[in-house]
Design a protein around this motif. Sequence first.
Motif, PDB file in Angstrom:
ATOM      1  N   CYS A 139       0.819  -1.219   0.000  1.00 12.78           N
ATOM      2  CA  CYS A 139       0.000   0.000   0.000  1.00 12.78           C
ATOM      3  C   CYS A 139       0.853   1.270   0.000  1.00 12.78           C
ATOM      4  O   CYS A 139       1.818   1.392   0.755  1.00 12.78           O
ATOM      5  CB  CYS A 139      -0.935   0.013   1.202  1.00 12.78           C
ATOM      6  N   TYR A 170      -2.250   1.193  -7.428  1.00 10.48           N
ATOM      7  CA  TYR A 170      -3.160   1.406  -6.301  1.00 10.48           C
ATOM      8  C   TYR A 170      -4.441   1.900  -6.948  1.00 10.48           C
ATOM      9  O   TYR A 170      -4.501   3.016  -7.445  1.00 10.48           O
ATOM     10  CB  TYR A 170      -2.560   2.443  -5.349  1.00 10.48           C
ATOM     11  N   CYS A 178      -8.054  -0.302  -1.663  1.00 15.48           N
ATOM     12  CA  CYS A 178      -7.420  -0.680  -0.405  1.00 15.48           C
ATOM     13  C   CYS A 178      -8.190  -0.132   0.800  1.00 15.48           C
ATOM     14  O   CYS A 178      -8.555   1.047   0.838  1.00 15.48           O
ATOM     15  CB  CYS A 178      -5.984  -0.166  -0.377  1.00 15.48           C
ATOM     16  N   CYS A 180      -6.816  -0.895   3.985  1.00 18.05           N
ATOM     17  CA  CYS A 180      -5.895  -1.234   5.068  1.00 18.05           C
ATOM     18  C   CYS A 180      -6.024  -0.181   6.172  1.00 18.05           C
ATOM     19  O   CYS A 180      -6.653   0.855   5.989  1.00 18.05           O
ATOM     20  CB  CYS A 180      -4.454  -1.318   4.553  1.00 18.05           C
ATOM     21  N   CYS A 183      -4.890   3.324   5.140  1.00 17.91           N
ATOM     22  CA  CYS A 183      -5.817   4.045   4.260  1.00 17.91           C
ATOM     23  C   CYS A 183      -7.034   4.537   5.037  1.00 17.91           C
ATOM     24  O   CYS A 183      -7.464   5.677   4.883  1.00 17.91           O
ATOM     25  CB  CYS A 183      -6.261   3.145   3.104  1.00 17.91           C
TER      26      CYS A 183
HETATM   27 ZN   LIG Z   1      -3.973   0.950   2.082  1.00 14.97          ZN
END
Ligand SMILES: [Zn+2]
Length: 734
Positions: A139, A170, A178, A180, A183
């Motif tokens: 990421c 990305y 994403c 995660c 993020c």
């Molecule tokens: Zn991320």
Amino acid sequence: MIDVMDKFPFTRVLQFNFEDEPGVYVHAVKGSDVVELAARIHANTVVIFARDAWGRAFYDSKVSEKHPKLGSRDFLKEVVEAAKKKGIRVVAMVGHTTNPKLYEKHPEWAQRGIDGSPIAMDTDPKLAKGERMRWPLMCLNSPFLKHVAEEIREVLAYGVDGVFLDSFRYMPDLERACFCEYCKARYTKEKGRELPSKEDWESAEYREAFEWRYGVNVNALRELYKVVKSTKPSAILAYNNHPAGWKGRANTIVEKAKEQLDVVFAECAEADYNPPGFIAEMVKLTRAVSGGKHVWASRNSFHAALTTTTTTPVAIRQGLREAFIAGGHPFYLVFSTTFCQNPDVEQAAAEVFKELEKLEEYMEDAEPVKYVGVAYSNRSRDWGGKRRPDHITDSFRGFYYALTWAGVPVTFISDSELDVGAFKDYKAIVLANVQSMSEAASKHIEGFVEEGGGLVATYTVSLLDERGVERKKPALSKLLGIEYDGLLKYPWSYLRLTKKHAVTDGFAGGQLLLWGDFDREFMERRVPEELAWHVRVMAADGEVLGRVVEPIGEYGNEYENGRSPPPAGSEREAPAILAKEPGGRIAYFTGQLGRLYWRLGLPGHERLILNSVRWVAGESPARVTGPGLLQFEAYERDGQLIIYLLNLTYSRRIVTRPNSALSRIWHSTADCLHPPHEVVSLNDVSIMISGEYEVLRAYSPLTGKRYHLEDRDSSHVIKLDTLGEFEAVVIDVK
Ligand SMILES: [Zn+2]
């Protein structure tokens, strides 16, 4: 920026990679072998993996493990030292977001889907099922970015001339987006709310998050650009936008990050499945969205995905030439296996690069001759296309290819150029289903037409603003002379060409034109979404040249089980084609003309495209006439016109496909893919130059041959008795 150098020196590129996981040929190839290959094919730049997509370094790195097959060798050092001796530049690839080695150490740095599972680049059906994930993506909001910065500092310390972010991905689309912890935290901090978890294109929040993810890419590129320039100011940063891949989304990243990029790499991996001229198309598209940055465009040494063998020499030669004549720089990809197993890997590239050594000087300060600019609207692809961006892009490509194959100069223009009115040198612009448009752009377009510029527009042009919000009526309604009244939704439709006009020239009075196609997957639907629809308009002013005709039913009875169109039914009042002249000329089609032509290539649609463009733009200042399929490119600079003719008339280049996603119902494999085997020489090809130019002489910088200039009507004509694969003609003008 590369203005620290006199001249862009990275113009003929050899990319050489150890592409396989075991690294079978690592022991067999020394750095000097790669540099010698580059020298033999007349490349001036070598691009290599410094760190590969498995996370392994090809040098002594403090942040990444070295490739185990290298032992005590330092491959990057070998290449840099050998290249220095030969005056060849080296650009190192680092920063791939796929990095399984790093993932093992830091799984928390990986991109995570909405369910928390890591996002991988794998498309291999076995791996995608999750037996073994090969390529997890890291990421850009995680400390991975610092890791990339460190890789960049390390390779620049080796004396490389630039850094190339090849697979740096990305994505904004929800299924690849994403979620995660990095993020989620960053989004909440910046936007004051959580990342939306549902795909809802109608919601401003969803679109905002979508744009935010573009911003993550742009911020990452900005950070890395700073690292490059602060470490070595003369080094370049290159980024792979892979223009036809990734749903085209990386073209937006380039458009937004162009100030942070020195070179954009238009990866053309799918050239073998695309029309002749595809590599040229990708160069022009990338030039447009990058605001004219240097563009590398790849021709692979192999056919399709068959990396261990080579394709035909003619596919290589014409592909590399396409990149050059479109205004880019050819980038020849050779994998270690291709190199070690195929002695014929270098000949074709060498022939072309040698030729380009002679031609490059003519491209200095040369600008494309501006005739027609076809808008490639990133925003329309996103906000109009939503889940199906391909449906929007088809419209741009349909116009682009019809015009290219008609032998006139055509380039793309971007949303950014529309926003600031940077298209006023064109004779005409094409807004084929450019749904998303800023208010500023619409004002510039109005001004352009008022001052005599031509415009061809289709379908729901300018119905959305630049953020994807639907307007009550298209911003260009007044200019187009329409009153917007929603959509006419048919599975199929027809146009009746009701009026004699330059736009309908060549059609019989009252002729019907089919407007639609069957769905090529034929699984969920009979016809593609929206393909046969029309905008329902009332003509406020201007002439109605054709009207919409309804189908008599959902589909025809023959042919092929519901794939065929129903016969035409009753004619509607609704206009299908409008023409007006409020200064410059405007032709407006209520349906998706470009998309139909891209899908079908039928002469009726082609005629409407060419007639309408010719009517609004007038005759091109430079064009080619004659038989065959030609890529024609024209440039001008002080005192010269430079013309390229690339003959794409291939004797055998076969691409077949089934009429359904169910491809196993035939007696033989429905897909086949053959590369071109040879170019058919053409006779009686003529270059036509507008009489407005005062021409002095014409010659080929390749052969020294002088061409006779003949004046005919209001044109200067150069007749080529025979055209082989390629010719360049320089015309000195007063
Ligand atoms: Zn991320």
